[in-house]
Design a protein around this motif. Structure first.
Motif, PDB file in Angstrom:
ATOM      1  N   LYS A   1       2.721  -4.770  -3.139  1.00  0.00           N
ATOM      2  CA  LYS A   1       3.004  -4.294  -1.789  1.00  0.00           C
ATOM      3  C   LYS A   1       3.331  -5.469  -0.875  1.00  0.00           C
ATOM      4  CE  LYS A   1       0.462   0.065  -1.717  1.00  0.00           C
ATOM      5  NZ  LYS A   1      -0.675   0.807  -1.123  1.00  0.00           N
ATOM      6  N   GLU A   2       2.577  -6.549  -1.004  1.00  0.00           N
ATOM      7  CA  GLU A   2       2.850  -7.739  -0.188  1.00  0.00           C
ATOM      8  C   GLU A   2       4.199  -8.337  -0.552  1.00  0.00           C
ATOM      9  OE1 GLU A   2       2.702 -10.625   2.644  1.00  0.00           O
ATOM     10  OE2 GLU A   2       1.529  -8.789   2.506  1.00  0.00           O
ATOM     11  N   ALA A   3       4.510  -8.400  -1.833  1.00  0.00           N
ATOM     12  CA  ALA A   3       5.809  -8.919  -2.275  1.00  0.00           C
ATOM     13  C   ALA A   3       6.941  -8.024  -1.768  1.00  0.00           C
ATOM     14  CB  ALA A   3       5.851  -9.022  -3.794  1.00  0.00           C
ATOM     15  N   PHE A   4       6.721  -6.713  -1.781  1.00  0.00           N
ATOM     16  CA  PHE A   4       7.716  -5.767  -1.271  1.00  0.00           C
ATOM     17  C   PHE A   4       7.993  -6.046   0.203  1.00  0.00           C
ATOM     18  CE2 PHE A   4       8.730  -1.745   0.867  1.00  0.00           C
ATOM     19  CZ  PHE A   4       9.881  -1.383   0.178  1.00  0.00           C
ATOM     20  N   TYR A   5       6.915  -6.256   0.952  1.00  0.00           N
ATOM     21  CA  TYR A   5       7.084  -6.576   2.374  1.00  0.00           C
ATOM     22  C   TYR A   5       7.885  -7.871   2.539  1.00  0.00           C
ATOM     23  CZ  TYR A   5       6.336  -8.209   7.042  1.00  0.00           C
ATOM     24  OH  TYR A   5       6.565  -8.700   8.302  1.00  0.00           O
ATOM     25  N   GLN A   6       7.452  -8.911   1.820  1.00  0.00           N
ATOM     26  CA  GLN A   6       8.094 -10.218   1.963  1.00  0.00           C
ATOM     27  C   GLN A   6       9.559 -10.190   1.525  1.00  0.00           C
ATOM     28  OE1 GLN A   6       6.840 -12.878   3.456  1.00  0.00           O
ATOM     29  NE2 GLN A   6       4.884 -11.875   3.795  1.00  0.00           N
TER      30      GLN A   6
ATOM     31  N   LEU B   1      14.931  -6.809   5.868  1.00  0.00           N
ATOM     32  CA  LEU B   1      15.535  -5.614   6.454  1.00  0.00           C
ATOM     33  C   LEU B   1      15.410  -5.648   7.979  1.00  0.00           C
ATOM     34  CD1 LEU B   1      16.667  -2.632   6.113  1.00  0.00           C
ATOM     35  CD2 LEU B   1      14.259  -1.954   6.199  1.00  0.00           C
ATOM     36  N   VAL B   2      14.229  -5.961   8.462  1.00  0.00           N
ATOM     37  CA  VAL B   2      14.002  -6.025   9.907  1.00  0.00           C
ATOM     38  C   VAL B   2      14.832  -7.145  10.532  1.00  0.00           C
ATOM     39  CG1 VAL B   2      12.265  -6.497  11.699  1.00  0.00           C
ATOM     40  CG2 VAL B   2      11.732  -4.939   9.807  1.00  0.00           C
TER      41      VAL B   2
ATOM     42  N   ALA C   1     -11.885  -5.067 -14.454  1.00  0.00           N
ATOM     43  CA  ALA C   1     -12.030  -3.971 -13.490  1.00  0.00           C
ATOM     44  C   ALA C   1     -11.363  -4.374 -12.179  1.00  0.00           C
ATOM     45  CB  ALA C   1     -13.505  -3.654 -13.261  1.00  0.00           C
ATOM     46  N   GLY C   2     -10.590  -3.465 -11.612  1.00  0.00           N
ATOM     47  CA  GLY C   2      -9.896  -3.730 -10.356  1.00  0.00           C
ATOM     48  C   GLY C   2      -8.541  -4.397 -10.527  1.00  0.00           C
ATOM     49  N   ALA C   3      -8.146  -4.665 -11.775  1.00  0.00           N
ATOM     50  CA  ALA C   3      -6.876  -5.369 -12.026  1.00  0.00           C
ATOM     51  C   ALA C   3      -5.686  -4.576 -11.512  1.00  0.00           C
ATOM     52  CB  ALA C   3      -6.714  -5.660 -13.517  1.00  0.00           C
ATOM     53  N   HIS C   4      -5.688  -3.275 -11.765  1.00  0.00           N
ATOM     54  CA  HIS C   4      -4.554  -2.456 -11.327  1.00  0.00           C
ATOM     55  C   HIS C   4      -4.422  -2.491  -9.811  1.00  0.00           C
ATOM     56  CE1 HIS C   4      -2.368   1.253 -10.238  1.00  0.00           C
ATOM     57  NE2 HIS C   4      -1.612   0.872 -11.240  1.00  0.00           N
ATOM     58  N   GLN C   5      -5.533  -2.348  -9.122  1.00  0.00           N
ATOM     59  CA  GLN C   5      -5.500  -2.356  -7.655  1.00  0.00           C
ATOM     60  C   GLN C   5      -5.045  -3.711  -7.114  1.00  0.00           C
ATOM     61  OE1 GLN C   5      -5.641   0.412  -5.934  1.00  0.00           O
ATOM     62  NE2 GLN C   5      -5.066  -0.807  -4.166  1.00  0.00           N
ATOM     63  N   ARG C   6      -5.465  -4.802  -7.769  1.00  0.00           N
ATOM     64  CA  ARG C   6      -5.006  -6.132  -7.348  1.00  0.00           C
ATOM     65  C   ARG C   6      -3.491  -6.248  -7.508  1.00  0.00           C
ATOM     66  NH1 ARG C   6     -10.010  -7.496  -8.731  1.00  0.00           N
ATOM     67  NH2 ARG C   6      -9.778  -7.732 -10.967  1.00  0.00           N
ATOM     68  N   LEU C   7      -2.968  -5.717  -8.610  1.00  0.00           N
ATOM     69  CA  LEU C   7      -1.522  -5.757  -8.828  1.00  0.00           C
ATOM     70  C   LEU C   7      -0.783  -4.920  -7.789  1.00  0.00           C
ATOM     71  CD1 LEU C   7      -1.354  -5.631 -12.717  1.00  0.00           C
ATOM     72  CD2 LEU C   7      -0.520  -7.477 -11.250  1.00  0.00           C
ATOM     73  N   VAL C   8      -1.320  -3.750  -7.464  1.00  0.00           N
ATOM     74  CA  VAL C   8      -0.692  -2.910  -6.438  1.00  0.00           C
ATOM     75  C   VAL C   8      -0.649  -3.663  -5.110  1.00  0.00           C
ATOM     76  CG1 VAL C   8      -0.961  -0.797  -5.060  1.00  0.00           C
ATOM     77  CG2 VAL C   8      -1.247  -0.708  -7.549  1.00  0.00           C
ATOM     78  N   ALA C   9      -1.757  -4.285  -4.739  1.00  0.00           N
ATOM     79  CA  ALA C   9      -1.813  -5.031  -3.479  1.00  0.00           C
ATOM     80  C   ALA C   9      -0.822  -6.197  -3.485  1.00  0.00           C
ATOM     81  CB  ALA C   9      -3.229  -5.546  -3.229  1.00  0.00           C
ATOM     82  N   GLN C  10      -0.737  -6.922  -4.601  1.00  0.00           N
ATOM     83  CA  GLN C  10       0.211  -8.036  -4.704  1.00  0.00           C
ATOM     84  C   GLN C  10       1.644  -7.536  -4.578  1.00  0.00           C
ATOM     85  OE1 GLN C  10      -0.577  -9.834  -8.498  1.00  0.00           O
ATOM     86  NE2 GLN C  10      -2.465 -10.796  -7.822  1.00  0.00           N
TER      87      GLN C  10
END
Length: 123
Positions: free
Chosen positions: A87-92, A98-99, A76-85
């Protein structure tokens, strides 16, 4: 269910990555059982210990859970953990570089935001 392997990383890591992708995309939903180590090793023609090592990585990341005598299940919560990971990887991987490049080019924040909006409008 299809796995594809290459020489870019160890097999166990590729198994872990591909199972995580299947959880992320909804092929395996939270609470659903994933194929057993034996099943995967036979289907993929690889050592069961290799499959188990990949699956244990997902257990350590709290994406899978072992249920004694029943197998491995998507936690339970695996999908949300992957989304959060991701998003952080996307930022990094993308936003920070880009900035940094925008700053090197002398692009002000407001202009960069306009460029991003322009990109969204064209998609």
């Amino acid at each position: 269910m299809q796995f594809e392997f290459d020489q870019s990383a160890p097999l166990y890591q590729q198994i872990a990555n591909q199972l995580a992708e299947m959880i992320f995309t909804g092929i395996f939903e939270e609470g659903e059982q994933v194929p057993s180590t034996t099943q995967l090793s036979q289907e993929l023609h690889i050592n069961p210990a290799t499959v188990l090592k990949g699956m244990n990585q997902l257990v350590n990341l709290q994406l899978l859970e072992k249920r004694r005598g029943r197998g491995m299940f998507v936690k339970a919560g695996a999908h949300q953990r992957l989304v959060a990971q991701r998003k952080e990887a996307f930022y990094q991987e993308y936003v920070a570089s880009l900035v940094a490049e925008a700053k090197k080019l002398g692009i002000e924040e407001a202009h960069l935001l306009e460029l991003i909006k322009r990109g969204y409008d064209h998609e």
